[in-house]
Design a protein around this motif. Structure first.
Motif, PDB file in Angstrom:
ATOM      1  N   ILE A 143       0.851  -1.180   0.000  1.00 47.66           N
ATOM      2  CA  ILE A 143       0.000   0.000   0.000  1.00 47.66           C
ATOM      3  C   ILE A 143       0.887   1.231   0.000  1.00 47.66           C
ATOM      4  CG2 ILE A 143      -1.816   1.215   1.295  1.00 47.66           C
ATOM      5  CD1 ILE A 143      -2.700  -1.520   0.348  1.00 47.66           C
ATOM      6  N   MET A 149       7.195   5.212  -3.016  1.00 52.29           N
ATOM      7  CA  MET A 149       6.647   3.874  -3.262  1.00 52.29           C
ATOM      8  C   MET A 149       6.484   3.622  -4.759  1.00 52.29           C
ATOM      9  SD  MET A 149       6.599   2.267  -0.487  1.00 52.29           S
ATOM     10  CE  MET A 149       5.752   0.750  -0.921  1.00 52.29           C
ATOM     11  N   GLU A 171      14.981   0.749   7.299  1.00 55.25           N
ATOM     12  CA  GLU A 171      14.837   0.606   8.742  1.00 55.25           C
ATOM     13  C   GLU A 171      13.887  -0.534   9.066  1.00 55.25           C
ATOM     14  OE1 GLU A 171      13.539   4.262  10.488  1.00 55.25           O
ATOM     15  OE2 GLU A 171      15.252   5.371   9.706  1.00 55.25           O
ATOM     16  N   SER A 172      13.920  -0.941  10.317  1.00 53.26           N
ATOM     17  CA  SER A 172      13.037  -1.996  10.761  1.00 53.26           C
ATOM     18  C   SER A 172      11.577  -1.598  10.545  1.00 53.26           C
ATOM     19  CB  SER A 172      13.304  -2.251  12.239  1.00 53.26           C
ATOM     20  OG  SER A 172      12.579  -3.354  12.648  1.00 53.26           O
ATOM     21  N   GLY A 173      10.790  -2.527  10.024  1.00 49.50           N
ATOM     22  CA  GLY A 173       9.367  -2.298   9.865  1.00 49.50           C
ATOM     23  C   GLY A 173       8.974  -1.517   8.631  1.00 49.50           C
ATOM     24  N   THR A 174       9.896  -1.308   7.692  1.00 48.01           N
ATOM     25  CA  THR A 174       9.552  -0.528   6.499  1.00 48.01           C
ATOM     26  C   THR A 174       8.927  -1.385   5.396  1.00 48.01           C
ATOM     27  OG1 THR A 174      11.877  -0.761   5.864  1.00 48.01           O
ATOM     28  CG2 THR A 174      11.193   1.367   6.749  1.00 48.01           C
ATOM     29  N   GLY A 175       8.918  -2.701   5.570  1.00 48.20           N
ATOM     30  CA  GLY A 175       8.275  -3.556   4.566  1.00 48.20           C
ATOM     31  C   GLY A 175       9.252  -4.341   3.717  1.00 48.20           C
ATOM     32  N   GLU A 177      10.455  -7.375   4.024  1.00 47.70           N
ATOM     33  CA  GLU A 177      10.049  -8.746   3.731  1.00 47.70           C
ATOM     34  C   GLU A 177       8.887  -8.770   2.737  1.00 47.70           C
ATOM     35  OE1 GLU A 177       9.899 -11.346   7.000  1.00 47.70           O
ATOM     36  OE2 GLU A 177       9.284 -13.024   5.720  1.00 47.70           O
ATOM     37  N   LEU A 178       8.001  -7.799   2.884  1.00 44.83           N
ATOM     38  CA  LEU A 178       6.854  -7.721   1.975  1.00 44.83           C
ATOM     39  C   LEU A 178       7.326  -7.489   0.533  1.00 44.83           C
ATOM     40  CD1 LEU A 178       4.013  -7.946   2.999  1.00 44.83           C
ATOM     41  CD2 LEU A 178       3.794  -5.473   2.908  1.00 44.83           C
ATOM     42  N   ASP A 241      17.325 -12.782   5.078  1.00 44.47           N
ATOM     43  CA  ASP A 241      16.897 -11.639   5.873  1.00 44.47           C
ATOM     44  C   ASP A 241      17.959 -11.298   6.916  1.00 44.47           C
ATOM     45  OD1 ASP A 241      15.281  -9.626   6.664  1.00 44.47           O
ATOM     46  OD2 ASP A 241      13.692 -10.892   7.502  1.00 44.47           O
ATOM     47  N   GLU A 242      18.082 -10.021   7.230  1.00 41.81           N
ATOM     48  CA  GLU A 242      19.080  -9.552   8.203  1.00 41.81           C
ATOM     49  C   GLU A 242      20.471 -10.039   7.820  1.00 41.81           C
ATOM     50  OE1 GLU A 242      18.070  -7.353   9.980  1.00 41.81           O
ATOM     51  OE2 GLU A 242      16.005  -7.732  10.583  1.00 41.81           O
ATOM     52  N   LEU A 323      -2.361   3.727   4.565  1.00 46.31           N
ATOM     53  CA  LEU A 323      -1.930   2.545   5.314  1.00 46.31           C
ATOM     54  C   LEU A 323      -2.802   2.349   6.547  1.00 46.31           C
ATOM     55  CD1 LEU A 323       1.925   2.993   5.028  1.00 46.31           C
ATOM     56  CD2 LEU A 323       0.700   0.895   4.425  1.00 46.31           C
ATOM     57  N   HIS A 326      -6.006   0.939   5.553  1.00 46.64           N
ATOM     58  CA  HIS A 326      -5.779  -0.442   5.118  1.00 46.64           C
ATOM     59  C   HIS A 326      -5.715  -1.374   6.336  1.00 46.64           C
ATOM     60  CE1 HIS A 326      -3.795  -3.880   3.209  1.00 46.64           C
ATOM     61  NE2 HIS A 326      -2.816  -3.764   4.076  1.00 46.64           N
ATOM     62  N   PHE A 327      -5.010  -0.946   7.367  1.00 42.22           N
ATOM     63  CA  PHE A 327      -4.882  -1.817   8.537  1.00 42.22           C
ATOM     64  C   PHE A 327      -6.205  -1.915   9.296  1.00 42.22           C
ATOM     65  CE2 PHE A 327      -0.216  -0.658   8.194  1.00 42.22           C
ATOM     66  CZ  PHE A 327       0.110  -1.871   7.592  1.00 42.22           C
ATOM     67  N   VAL A 358       6.166   1.093   9.371  1.00 43.61           N
ATOM     68  CA  VAL A 358       4.832   0.574   9.059  1.00 43.61           C
ATOM     69  C   VAL A 358       4.361  -0.433  10.109  1.00 43.61           C
ATOM     70  CG1 VAL A 358       3.397  -0.476   7.297  1.00 43.61           C
ATOM     71  CG2 VAL A 358       5.357   0.913   6.625  1.00 43.61           C
ATOM     72  N   GLU A 362       0.840  -0.391  11.965  1.00 43.59           N
ATOM     73  CA  GLU A 362      -0.047  -1.554  11.903  1.00 43.59           C
ATOM     74  C   GLU A 362      -0.480  -1.965  13.310  1.00 43.59           C
ATOM     75  OE1 GLU A 362       1.825  -4.955  10.097  1.00 43.59           O
ATOM     76  OE2 GLU A 362      -0.072  -6.036   9.930  1.00 43.59           O
TER      77      GLU A 362
HETATM   78  N1  LIG Z   1       3.656  -0.782   1.993  1.00 43.39           N
HETATM   79  C1  LIG Z   1       3.033  -1.607   2.847  1.00 43.39           C
HETATM   80  N2  LIG Z   1       1.736  -1.902   2.655  1.00 43.39           N
HETATM   81  C2  LIG Z   1       1.098  -2.719   3.515  1.00 43.39           C
HETATM   82  N3  LIG Z   1       1.650  -3.286   4.594  1.00 43.39           N
HETATM   83  C3  LIG Z   1       2.933  -3.026   4.832  1.00 43.39           C
HETATM   84  C4  LIG Z   1       3.690  -2.181   3.968  1.00 43.39           C
HETATM   85  N4  LIG Z   1       4.949  -2.107   4.440  1.00 43.39           N
HETATM   86  C5  LIG Z   1       4.973  -2.874   5.539  1.00 43.39           C
HETATM   87  N5  LIG Z   1       3.770  -3.426   5.796  1.00 43.39           N
HETATM   88  C6  LIG Z   1       3.441  -4.301   6.934  1.00 43.39           C
HETATM   89  O1  LIG Z   1       4.229  -3.860   8.025  1.00 43.39           O
HETATM   90  C7  LIG Z   1       4.783  -4.964   8.739  1.00 43.39           C
HETATM   91  C8  LIG Z   1       6.296  -4.885   8.682  1.00 43.39           C
HETATM   92  O2  LIG Z   1       6.758  -5.177   7.383  1.00 43.39           O
HETATM   93  P1  LIG Z   1       7.998  -6.146   7.111  1.00 43.39           P
HETATM   94  O3  LIG Z   1       7.999  -7.276   8.064  1.00 43.39           O
HETATM   95  O4  LIG Z   1       8.038  -6.446   5.670  1.00 43.39           O
HETATM   96  O5  LIG Z   1       9.157  -5.115   7.509  1.00 43.39           O
HETATM   97  P2  LIG Z   1      10.721  -5.324   7.554  1.00 43.39           P
HETATM   98  O6  LIG Z   1      11.307  -4.158   6.869  1.00 43.39           O
HETATM   99  O7  LIG Z   1      11.067  -6.685   7.075  1.00 43.39           O
HETATM  100  O8  LIG Z   1      11.017  -5.165   9.091  1.00 43.39           O
HETATM  101  P3  LIG Z   1      12.245  -5.788   9.979  1.00 43.39           P
HETATM  102  O9  LIG Z   1      13.484  -5.073   9.572  1.00 43.39           O
HETATM  103  O10 LIG Z   1      11.832  -5.436  11.358  1.00 43.39           O
HETATM  104  O11 LIG Z   1      12.278  -7.232   9.700  1.00 43.39           O
HETATM  105  C9  LIG Z   1       4.241  -6.210   8.065  1.00 43.39           C
HETATM  106  O12 LIG Z   1       3.113  -6.668   8.782  1.00 43.39           O
HETATM  107  C10 LIG Z   1       3.842  -5.750   6.710  1.00 43.39           C
HETATM  108  O13 LIG Z   1       2.782  -6.512   6.211  1.00 43.39           O
END
Ligand SMILES: Nc1ncnc2c1ncn2[C@@H]1O[C@H](COP(=O)(O)OP(=O)(O)OP(=O)(O)O)[C@@H](O)[C@H]1O
Ligand SMILES: [Mg+2]
Length: 480
Positions: A143, A149, A171-175, A177-178, A241-242, A323, A326-327, A358, A362
């Motif tokens: 999203i 994006m 950074e952590s939580g930026t998506g 893995e997604l 990852d990491e 976002l 969406h959540f 993100v 969430e």
């Molecule tokens: N652009 C996006 N749209 C929808 N959901 C998102 C988006 N970016 C992140 N999220 C949601 O936010 C959460 C964190 O994303 P994700 O695990 O991919 O982050 P990460 O960068 O791998 O974090 P970390 O470094 O902590 O592992 C997940 O639940 C993911 O579904």
């Protein structure tokens, strides 16, 4: 005299047609413009035009649906797709249906003209009607419509037709893995497995056996032969990852596997060919880790073929409302009560610095959906929930100005410690990182005048001289 190339423009928005016609005309192109997909199709069939610029949603047809037809009848005709829909799906469809380029609206005319020049100069594309991605208006995996994006969507889209190694940083939580998943799900290996392995979550001495598998009895506790992730992901994508947390020996082993394209399991003899697409991710600054000696530079270059930077949420504030909704939708789908956000809540959400990015948003939306008795979420409710938790360190927020020094030092020290390398000089190394730029820049500011620099620094001249020598700082007189 050569005839100027003709550009066919299709967009149901008259002002866009006018602007494009004028801009392209000024650049010396001939232009034909229409508001209908059918007219565009007729021109193409009749052999007109050297380049097509088309919108997606037009009253009579969809520009993306025209793409395969155009490619069939005139494979060499390049098509640029522009769209206000600006989702990952649009970008991916455009790329996979053979568009030369995809431009999310609004775009700069300058960018468009560059794309047009490039398209007309590029060699004729090879007809390659790659398999279509999963179709239909499926749920969007990512999203956000911020320019940042959009850029990510374009990169993902371009990468769907390749097996290139991708390095996702953010950074952590930026998506991260997604995005890794999207690269797989829309890529050509999507029928095969996506396998993830998190270097930070596995005990260091088990990483190699996790990656490459092990034979029975190869170490204490290895009771059975197990498959490693490389094998499990065969034909598909391996998500490392990491990666910044990978221990040194495992880095060396991984590098060798990537270079040679084959591996043997721990304690095994049989050589297995590696057939995986690698996507790596990290929240660490790998260049700093390389400098600190905790990450192999050669491995970095192997992995960093296509770097993809995911910006922190505070750099794409306009995505926050999307976002957040969406959540809330997702919470409702999972059986929680429906909630709406009022304007004040949206404002408050946008103002927050989101150190957890993100993921933090969430979690917050989910908490609000669970806890709040009212149907509408207000600014006060958001503020109350945000202050419930320990406030982010001011040093880490980075929202107003450069990140504080202590945060950088903290990151640096963590990298050093996490690498687990034998180090006996962390104190000096860290101080050196601080002193070197401090002295170098002060000297530059005084054009190499050590007396002035010592005064500015509040240091004794001899102390400064000694530090310059110890830290091997080049002194350039008159430079600055
Ligand atoms: N652009 C996006 N749209 C929808 N959901 C998102 C988006 N970016 C992140 N999220 C949601 O936010 C959460 C964190 O994303 P994700 O695990 O991919 O982050 P990460 O960068 O791998 O974090 P970390 O470094 O902590 O592992 C997940 O639940 C993911 O579904
Ligand atoms: Mg992650």
């Amino acid at each position: 005299m050569t005839v100027p190339p003709t550009v066919l423009v299709a967009d149901d928005d008259r002002s866009i047609r006018t602007v494009l016609t004028q801009a392209l005309g000024r650049s010396g192109y001939q232009v034909r413009a229409t508001g209908h997909a059918q007219t565009l199709w007729r021109w193409v069939e009749e052999g007109e035009g050297d380049l097509v610029i088309t919108d997606v949603m037009m009253p009579d047809d969809n520009g993306l649906d025209l793409l395969p037809r155009i490619r069939r009848v005139r494979p060499a005709l390049r098509v640029v797709v522009m769209s206000a829909q600006s989702t990952l799906t649009t970008a991916v469809k455009a790329a996979q249906r053979g568009a030369f380029e995809y431009l999310p609206k609004p775009f700069d005319l300058k960018d468009l003209l560059t794309v047009v020049d490039r398209a007309l100069a590029a060699p004729a594309p090879i007809a390659d009607l790659a398999a279509e991605p999963r179709d239909g208006e499926e749920k969007l995996p990512l999203i956000g419509r911020s320019p940042a994006m959009q850029e990510i969507y374009r990169t993902i889209a371009r990468l769907t037709t390749t097996d290139l190694t991708v390095m996702i940083v953010g950074e952590s939580g930026t998506g991260k893995e997604l995005v890794a998943r999207a690269l797989h799900d829309y890529g050509r290996r999507r029928a095969a497995p996506f396998v993830a392995i998190n270097m930070a979550a596995i005990p260091r001495d088990l990483i190699e056996s996790e990656l490459f598998g092990h034979e029975r009895g190869s170490f204490t506790g290895a009771h059975n032969r197990t498959q490693g992730r490389f094998e499990q992901a065969a034909g598909g994508t391996l998500f490392l990852d990491e990666i910044g947390d990978m221990p040194a020996e495992a880095q060396t082993r991984l590098l060798r596997v990537l270079q040679e394209g084959e591996f043997t399991s721990v304690g095994g003899r049989a050589v297995v060919r590696a057939n995986v697409r690698i996507v790596a991710a990290t929240h660490r600054d790998l260049r700093a880790a390389i400098k600190a000696g905790t990450f192999r530079e050669d491995l970095f270059y192997r992995l960093n073929v296509v770097p993809l930077r995911l910006p922190p949420l505070r750099e794409r504030e306009e995505d926050i409302p999307l976002l957040a909704r969406h959540f809330l939708d997702r919470a409702r789908e999972s059986g929680l009560p429906a909630k709406a956000l009022d304007a004040g809540a949206v404002y408050t959400l946008r103002r927050h610095a989101w150190p957890g990015n993100v993921r933090e948003l969430e979690n917050l939306m989910r908490r609000l959906a669970v806890l709040l008795p009212d149907d509408t979420i207000t600014a006060e409710a958001v503020a109350a929930e945000l202050s419930e938790r320990p406030a982010p360190l001011a040093a880490e927020s980075g929202a107003d100005g450069p990140p504080a020094l202590s945060a950088s030092v903290e990151g640096y020290v963590r990298t050093l410690l996490a690498a687990g390398l034998p180090a006996q000089d962390i104190y000096d190394r860290v101080l050196g990182e601080v002193e070197r730029p401090l002295i170098r820049l002060t000297l530059a500011a005084t054009r190499g005048n050590q007396i002035k620099a010592a005064a500015m620094l509040g240091l004794n001249r001899n102390t400064l001289r000694k530090k310059i020598r110890d830290l091997e700082i080049p002194v350039v007189r008159g430079a600055g």
